[in-house]
Design an enzyme around this catalytic site. Structure first.
Site, short mmCIF file in Angstrom:
data_model
loop_
_atom_site.label_atom_id
_atom_site.label_comp_id
_atom_site.label_asym_id
_atom_site.label_seq_id
_atom_site.Cartn_x
_atom_site.Cartn_y
_atom_site.Cartn_z
N ARG A 104 85.59 11.65 -31.10
CA ARG A 104 85.57 10.40 -31.86
C ARG A 104 86.94 10.20 -32.49
O ARG A 104 87.43 11.07 -33.19
CB ARG A 104 84.55 10.48 -32.99
CG ARG A 104 83.16 10.47 -32.55
CD ARG A 104 82.21 10.01 -33.63
NE ARG A 104 82.43 10.58 -34.95
CZ ARG A 104 81.70 10.27 -36.00
NH1 ARG A 104 80.71 9.40 -35.89
NH2 ARG A 104 81.92 10.81 -37.17
N THR A 108 88.88 4.91 -35.79
CA THR A 108 87.98 3.87 -35.29
C THR A 108 86.55 4.35 -35.10
O THR A 108 85.63 3.55 -34.97
CB THR A 108 88.46 3.36 -33.91
OG1 THR A 108 88.36 4.46 -32.99
CG2 THR A 108 89.89 2.85 -33.96
N ASP A 200 80.11 18.63 -39.97
CA ASP A 200 80.73 18.53 -38.64
C ASP A 200 80.20 19.67 -37.75
O ASP A 200 80.52 20.84 -37.95
CB ASP A 200 82.25 18.62 -38.78
CG ASP A 200 82.94 18.29 -37.46
OD1 ASP A 200 83.74 17.36 -37.42
OD2 ASP A 200 82.64 18.97 -36.44
N ASP A 203 82.84 21.90 -35.87
CA ASP A 203 83.53 22.84 -36.76
C ASP A 203 82.62 23.98 -37.18
O ASP A 203 83.06 25.13 -37.30
CB ASP A 203 84.04 22.09 -38.01
CG ASP A 203 85.28 21.27 -37.71
OD1 ASP A 203 85.97 21.57 -36.72
OD2 ASP A 203 85.56 20.33 -38.48
C1 PRP Z 1 80.74 14.75 -32.79
C2 PRP Z 1 79.41 15.07 -32.14
C3 PRP Z 1 79.23 13.92 -31.18
C4 PRP Z 1 79.86 12.78 -31.92
C5 PRP Z 1 78.76 11.95 -32.50
O1 PRP Z 1 81.78 15.12 -31.96
O2 PRP Z 1 79.37 16.31 -31.54
O3 PRP Z 1 79.85 14.13 -29.93
O4 PRP Z 1 80.67 13.35 -32.96
O5 PRP Z 1 79.28 10.84 -33.10
P1 PRP Z 1 78.99 9.37 -32.55
O6 PRP Z 1 77.53 9.29 -32.31
O7 PRP Z 1 79.43 8.51 -33.71
O8 PRP Z 1 79.81 9.14 -31.32
P2 PRP Z 1 83.30 15.04 -32.44
O9 PRP Z 1 83.92 13.73 -32.09
O10 PRP Z 1 83.38 15.45 -33.89
O11 PRP Z 1 84.01 16.10 -31.50
P3 PRP Z 1 83.80 17.68 -31.35
O12 PRP Z 1 82.46 17.89 -30.72
O13 PRP Z 1 84.92 18.05 -30.45
O14 PRP Z 1 83.90 18.31 -32.71
N1 URA Z 2 79.70 14.30 -35.82
C1 URA Z 2 79.31 15.40 -36.53
O1 URA Z 2 79.67 16.53 -36.18
N2 URA Z 2 78.57 15.22 -37.61
C2 URA Z 2 78.16 14.00 -38.04
O2 URA Z 2 77.46 13.90 -39.06
C3 URA Z 2 78.58 12.87 -37.29
C4 URA Z 2 79.34 13.06 -36.19
#
Ligand code: PRP
Ligand code: URA
Length: 209
Positions: A104, A108, A200, A203
């Site tokens: 994400r 944005t 998160d 993380d």
């Molecule tokens: C997180 C999560 C989803 C996304 C959800 O990933 O694992 O993929 O956010 O958010 P959305 O429904 O608003 O799209 P992130 O972008 O934090 O990446 P990561 O898994 O690499 O930490």
């Molecule tokens: N991605 C995450 O990891 N946690 C949230 O709450 C939303 C998006």
């Protein structure tokens, strides 16, 4: 319209609460996610087709049931989705695993694609997309679209925690997709994080914060 199934078995609710706790460490967080993913996969594959087979027990021959060969593909959305693969493949060892890389954009909140590698016969499989968090739904909507563009027809979504906004977005863009979640939370906050959520997920799985 696809189903929204909140798998609220007491064991799952207990484990989700432990995952929400900010004091839960990385090792326990990953272990709990494995366990919940296995239980969600059990529910999400409840309608796999069966066939009659003959088997010889130590006592006698009998007719019994086996899976009729409908193969499964698990597609984690990188990176946090990786944390759900182990639990599912423990239950379905023959499942093939594809990967879709999306993050994400922090400004944005829109998904950006950086990787996609699917099983060669993905279009013939029941595809289960996995990602712990369904927040705005942007990542899920994009991932489902990638799979449809590559010919996949039977797609399900499995999340640990979903926000109503994310569920609505997936249902609007892909109304036929069934969604299996362990918890449906209240809302998103101003940073598009799920409230109360668990923070998160990536993380917490990989210990990067
Ligand atoms: C997180 C999560 C989803 C996304 C959800 O990933 O694992 O993929 O956010 O958010 P959305 O429904 O608003 O799209 P992130 O972008 O934090 O990446 P990561 O898994 O690499 O930490
Ligand atoms: N991605 C995450 O990891 N946690 C949230 O709450 C939303 C998006």
């Amino acid at each position: 319209m696809g189903k929204l199934v909140v798998v609220d078995h007491p064991l799952i609710q207990h484990k989700v609460t432990m995952m929400r706790d900010k004091n839960t460490n990385t090792k326990d967080f990953k272990q709990l996610l494995d366990e919940i993913s296995l239980l969600l996969a059990y529910e999400a594959t409840k309608d796999l087709p069966l066939m009659d087979v003959e088997v010889e027990t130590p006592i006698c021959k009998t007719k019994s049931k086996m899976l009729s060969g409908r193969s499964v593909g698990v597609v984690p959305i990188l990176r946090a989705g990786l944390g759900m693969v182990n639990g599912i493949t423990t239950l379905i060892p023959n499942a093939k695993v594809g990967h879709i890389g999306l993050y994400r954009d922090p400004e944005t909140h829109l998904p950006v694609e950086y990787y996609c590698k699917l099983p060669l016969d993905a279009e013939k499989r029941l595809i289960i997309i996995v990602d712990p968090m369904l927040a705005t739904g942007g990542s899920a909507v994009a991932a489902i679209q990638f799979l449809k563009d590559r010919g996949c027809k039977d797609i399900r979504m499995m999340n640990l925690i979903a926000a109503p906004e994310g569920v609505a977005a997936v249902r609007k863009a892909h109304p036929e997709v069934d969604i299996y979640v362990a918890a449906l939370d209240e809302r998103l906050n101003e940073n598009a994080y799920i409230v109360p959520g668990l923070g998160d997920a990536g993380d917490r799985i990989f210990g990067t914060k």
